[in-house]
Design a protein around this motif. Structure first.
Motif, PDB file in Angstrom:
ATOM      1  N   SER A  41       0.823  -1.216   0.000  1.00 21.53           N
ATOM      2  CA  SER A  41       0.000   0.000   0.000  1.00 21.53           C
ATOM      3  C   SER A  41       0.853   1.259   0.000  1.00 21.53           C
ATOM      4  CB  SER A  41      -0.919   0.026   1.223  1.00 21.53           C
ATOM      5  OG  SER A  41      -1.867  -1.001   1.147  1.00 21.53           O
ATOM      6  N   SER A  42       2.040   1.180   0.568  1.00 17.63           N
ATOM      7  CA  SER A  42       2.911   2.356   0.656  1.00 17.63           C
ATOM      8  C   SER A  42       3.676   2.623  -0.634  1.00 17.63           C
ATOM      9  CB  SER A  42       3.907   2.182   1.807  1.00 17.63           C
ATOM     10  OG  SER A  42       4.911   1.234   1.478  1.00 17.63           O
ATOM     11  N   ARG A  43       3.661   1.678  -1.546  1.00 20.12           N
ATOM     12  CA  ARG A  43       4.386   1.835  -2.811  1.00 20.12           C
ATOM     13  C   ARG A  43       3.446   2.410  -3.865  1.00 20.12           C
ATOM     14  NH1 ARG A  43       7.572   1.474   0.448  1.00 20.12           N
ATOM     15  NH2 ARG A  43       9.378   0.140   0.575  1.00 20.12           N
ATOM     16  N   ARG A  44       3.940   3.324  -4.651  1.00 16.41           N
ATOM     17  CA  ARG A  44       3.140   3.951  -5.709  1.00 16.41           C
ATOM     18  C   ARG A  44       3.562   3.376  -7.058  1.00 16.41           C
ATOM     19  NH1 ARG A  44      -0.242   5.311  -2.331  1.00 16.41           N
ATOM     20  NH2 ARG A  44      -0.057   7.229  -1.166  1.00 16.41           N
ATOM     21  N   LEU A  45       3.482   2.062  -7.171  1.00 19.94           N
ATOM     22  CA  LEU A  45       3.882   1.368  -8.394  1.00 19.94           C
ATOM     23  C   LEU A  45       2.736   0.481  -8.870  1.00 19.94           C
ATOM     24  CD1 LEU A  45       7.358   0.158  -7.109  1.00 19.94           C
ATOM     25  CD2 LEU A  45       6.962   2.004  -8.750  1.00 19.94           C
ATOM     26  N   GLU A  83       0.382  -2.306  -6.668  1.00 23.22           N
ATOM     27  CA  GLU A  83      -1.087  -2.290  -6.621  1.00 23.22           C
ATOM     28  C   GLU A  83      -1.654  -3.627  -7.106  1.00 23.22           C
ATOM     29  OE1 GLU A  83      -4.955  -1.155  -5.925  1.00 23.22           O
ATOM     30  OE2 GLU A  83      -3.107  -0.264  -5.180  1.00 23.22           O
TER      31      GLU A  83
END
Length: 139
Positions: free
Chosen positions: A96-100, A104
């Protein structure tokens, strides 16, 4: 190197430089498998994922996901639970903390699998013990 050779060389709980070698093997076979299904060794890929699961390094979650999503064979061979060497809740928080996009995608798969009951009674220790029996039934 095949899965028997990797198991002999690194065991199920590699550490230090051996972990880097396992990551390298997994990366190489993931590339081969993405290029063409059956070009990578999915049994070796699965073992590498088990080894990384046992190391419980969160940064390896996306590497395991890339291997799992390399092909239909890899997806079937590599259990979704192998993403969760640090536990389900910790892995979900990490993803959830990754913006990839791949983070997701992995998170959505975990959520679907958890809702379907694939993580009922899941524990890292029990999953690790199951794989220890699978890879070394006479030990």
């Amino acid at each position: 190197m095949n899965d028997d050779e990797s198991l002999h060389r690194y065991g199920l709980h590699p550490t230090g430089a051996n972990l880097d070698e396992v990551r390298g093997l997994l990366t190489a076979h993931t590339r081969l498998e993405k290029r063409a299904q059956k070009d990578g060794d999915t049994e070796l890929m699965k073992l590498c994922c088990v080894q990384l699961f046992n190391a419980a390094v969160l940064e390896d979650v996306l590497l395991i996901w890339q291997a799992k999503s390399a092909s239909m064979d890899a997806d079937c061979s590599i259990d979704v639970q192998l993403l969760c060497g640090s536990g389900l809740a910790t892995t979900k928080a990490f993803l959830s903390s990754r913006r990839l996009p791949e983070a997701e995608a992995a998170l959505q798969r975990l959520l679907r699998c958890a809702a379907a009951g694939d993580f009922d009674d899941f524990s890292v220790a029990a999953h690790s013990a199951w794989y220890a029996a699978y890879y070394a039934p006479d030990a």
